[in-house]
Write an enzyme that holds these catalytic residues in place. Structure first.
Site, PDB file in Angstrom:
ATOM      1  N   GLY A 384      -3.703  44.791 143.013  1.00 46.95           N
ATOM      2  CA  GLY A 384      -4.852  43.910 142.872  1.00 46.95           C
ATOM      3  C   GLY A 384      -4.907  42.820 143.920  1.00 46.95           C
ATOM      4  CB  SER A 385      -6.696  39.570 143.754  1.00 45.33           C
ATOM      5  OG  SER A 385      -7.854  40.154 143.199  1.00 45.33           O
ATOM      6  CB  ALA A 386      -1.033  40.057 144.833  1.00 46.57           C
ATOM      7  CB  VAL A 387      -3.348  42.994 148.952  1.00 44.02           C
ATOM      8  CG1 VAL A 387      -2.411  43.831 148.091  1.00 44.02           C
ATOM      9  CG2 VAL A 387      -4.805  43.309 148.622  1.00 44.02           C
ATOM     10  CE  LYS A 388      -9.236  39.525 145.914  1.00 43.81           C
ATOM     11  NZ  LYS A 388      -9.944  38.844 144.812  1.00 43.81           N
TER      12      LYS A 388
END
Length: 699
Positions: A384-388
């Protein structure tokens, strides 16, 4: 006068027939030959043949030594060797079965041996060790069978029909016989090495002269003074009974192992087998022509295996394990019955050293929870958004945004035939936003619009969108700079690499929607160790460090303690990301705001009570488990934000909405950092505010 000659009397013929004379002559020649041969043997070669009679053979017998120990980063023992009293048997050369049979029966009266896996063939072998039984069997064999090289197999076939049911006493003796019979010549096996009582030691010691080959000894087994929870990382060692793994038997034998040697079968024990095994003792043995040992000389006493000194702090490791288990139990209590575990890893972002790694796996069918620290490297999840943060840095590298010009529309993406693509907050909450705010509130829309710019997408709402076909390569290329989608090279076997989603559908068309999903972490999957390396790369200013667990290997002193260091793991920079320091600090500020921002959609404010302050990024991905919609929740963080000493990554896969709302991923991260601060006496920043808008300047 005429003389008349008297005729000569006829010679009387010999009464001995010619054939008998010839026989005497042959006998004479044979005796002469025999005398000549005896003269040859005694006079010409007497010395050589006397030496042959007194000839001895020699061999080198090896003995096992204790394995090396494993210590944590503070010198605490994680894996020790426990010495157990043992009853051993050394098999002589050409030992008759009848002698082993007699010894087994005598020894059975002195000790109690567990009867495990005693097969019918084992019972037959024992029964045939009795001379009387063997004689009965041989009477039923033909002369040809008795003379055959397979004579014993014929004996076994006959005995199979004759062996009676063994009494409990005989079964004990048969078990001992099995162990003795399984030993190779001049090798030592353990008849009993577990739960040997002082009485057994004493009584066997008194009867050693009546028990040829039997002796008292010591065996070693692995012991875990700080508990076994971390054994999924440390690994296991084979038993003396199981011996060498079948799949690598040839390789081990070629390297001097015996079939019943103990070896590391998984993870650190296996990875560092060469260091941990030590070097065996060596005894020079001489054997005469009657296969009797006539001399023994100890040539080398052996060297205990080398020790491993880990980067893991066992006390911090224990605390992290308790934190993960505590919040995972709360996750299950919140109704997340389909969840299959929880995992966390902590690293030193400046060296790559692992500070702690913990995990539990959960079987939704049985509801059983088991320790699974190794899942940090062997299991992969959509994060999820942890790669942003990586997505923003990639866009900065590509030049589609800059630190001074990065505001974009926050209008949802509308594609035909698919649900609206938006962020978790309601559409219209933000008209536009910049990169740091996008990290603070975790805008999916912002990341998708970055991907559209990088792929030169032609977008009109509710119309088919086109973009360059290399969009997946572009995005994954930036992610790979941080280690996402590539193996980290950690010094543990079995590291997974994650799952890469397909780029084209069954019709051969580019999966445009999936490219947008990839941009905010909802497509490819990664092991948590990759997430730990990734956040460490951001924390240390752009250096991708190779994770490692073993800090050094040291020699073992005679008392068993750790001695001089023989090798040290130096921090290894695998690569440097192509972002400038200013760009990295720009993204760090966005991660700081994710913790310290005041907007109602700020994602990680539960961590703003930590002093010194931390930077973080949360993640949520839509998944499916057992046919139902679930969520993967994750977290990356580093602390203190201005001079990072620890970087963490957390994931809880396949949870429900209630558990997501409780924020257990953030609570795990908060407690991991708080515990680290307390254990390492990290001083608080003066004047710190939970809603401090700007991250302190890096030291």
């Amino acid at each position: 006068m005429k003389y008349i000659r008297t005729p000569r009397p006829k010679r009387q013929k010999s009464a001995i027939p010619f054939r008998l004379n010839f026989l005497f002559f042959v006998v004479f020649l044979l005796f002469a030959t025999l005398v000549g041969q005896l003269a040859y043997l005694q006079i010409a070669n007497g010395a050589r043949f006397r030496a042959e009679v007194n000839r001895t053979g020699s061999t080198m017998v090896t003995g096992n030594v204790p394995r090396g120990m494993i210590y944590d980063s503070k010198g605490r023992v994680l894996v020790d060797n426990k010495a157990n009293a043992a009853i051993t048997y050394t098999k002589n050369v050409a030992i008759p079965a009848s002698q082993m049979y007699a010894t087994a029966n005598k020894l059975q009266k002195l000790i109690v041996v567990p009867v495990n896996n005693l097969q019918k063939r084992d019972r037959i072998d024992y029964w045939l060790g009795n001379k009387k039984n063997l004689k009965r069997v041989n009477k039923q064999l033909t002369a040809k069978q008795s003379a055959s090289q397979d004579a014993y197999n014929y004996q076994v076939d006959v005995a199979r029909r004759m062996v009676p049911k063994l009494t409990p006493t005989q079964r004990q003796a048969a078990m001992i016989y099995k162990i003795m019979n399984g030993a190779t010549q001049l090798s030592t096996v353990y008849i009993k090495d577990q739960n040997v009582t002082p009485k057994e030691v004493a009584v066997v010691g008194e009867h050693l002269t009546d028990l040829p080959g039997v002796n008292l000894g010591t065996n070693w087994e692995r012991e875990y003074p700080n508990g076994k929870s971390i054994t999924s990382v440390i690994g296991t060692v084979s038993s003396e009974k199981s011996g060498l793994p079948k799949e690598a038997l040839t390789s081990y034998l070629a390297n001097g192992y015996a079939r019943n040697d103990r070896v590391g079968t998984s993870y650190l024990e296996k990875q560092y087998e060469t260091a941990l095994r030590g070097t065996k003792s060596q005894t020079y043995v001489e054997i005469n022509n009657e296969n009797q040992i006539v001399n023994q000389v100890d040539k080398y006493h052996g060297q205990q295996g080398q020790n491993l000194n880990l980067t893991i702090d066992s006390q911090y490791q224990t605390q992290v394990e308790q934190i993960v288990k505590k919040y995972y139990q709360s996750t299950l209590a919140a109704g997340a019955t389909l969840s299959d575990g929880a995992y966390a890893v902590a690293m030193n972002p400046n060296t790559g050293g692992i500070l702690a790694m913990a995990g539990v796996s959960h079987d939704p069918d049985t509801n059983k929870v088991t320790d699974d620290a190794l899942g940090v490297i062997t299991r992969s999840f959509v994060m999820g958004s942890a790669v942003k943060p990586a997505m923003v840095l990639g866009a900065l590298q590509r030049g589609v945004i800059s630190r001074s010009n990065n505001t974009q529309s926050d209008e949802p993406i509308y594609l035909p035939g698919s649900p609206v693509k938006k962020s978790v907050y309601p559409a219209g909450t933000f008209a536009s936003m910049n990169a740091q705010l996008a990290l603070q509130v975790s805008s999916n829309i912002y990341m998708m619009r970055l991907a559209m710019k990088e792929a030169s997408a032609a977008y009109v709402p509710n119309s088919v969108m086109t973009m360059h076909s290399d969009v997946f390569s572009i995005l994954r290329g930036y992610f790979a700079q941080f280690g996402l989608g590539t193996k980290t090279g950690i010094d543990l076997p079995g590291e997974a690499v994650g799952i890469t989603g397909s780029e084209y559908n069954a019709d051969g068309k580019l999966k445009v929607g999936s490219a947008l999903d990839l941009s905010y972490g909802n497509y490819d999957s990664y092991p948590l160790i990759e997430m730990g390396q990734y956040v460490s790369t951001i924390a240390n200013g752009g250096y991708k460090m190779q994770p490692y667990v073993v800090q050094s290997v040291s020699q073992t002193l005679p008392d068993g303690s750790s001695g001089p260091v023989v090798s040290t793991t130096e921090p290894k920079v695998q690569s440097k990301i192509l972002s400038s320091t200013a760009d990295i600090n720009f993204v760090k500020q966005g991660m700081w705001q994710a913790v310290h921002g005041t907007n109602g959609w700020t994602t990680a404010t539960v961590m703003n009570g930590l002093n010194p302050g931390v930077s973080a990024k949360t993640g949520t991905a839509q998944t499916f488990s057992h046919g139902q919609e679930t969520l993967n929740v994750s977290l990356i963080a580093f602390a203190p934000a201005s001079h990072p000493q620890i970087a963490i990554a957390v994931v809880l896969p396949d949870i429900n909405t209630a558990a997501d709302n409780a924020g257990f991923n953030k609570l795990i991260g908060r407690d991991m950092i708080a515990t680290y601060y307390k254990m390492h006496h990290i001083a608080k920043d003066k004047g710190y505010s939970a809603h401090q808008g700007t991250m302190p300047n890096p030291e």
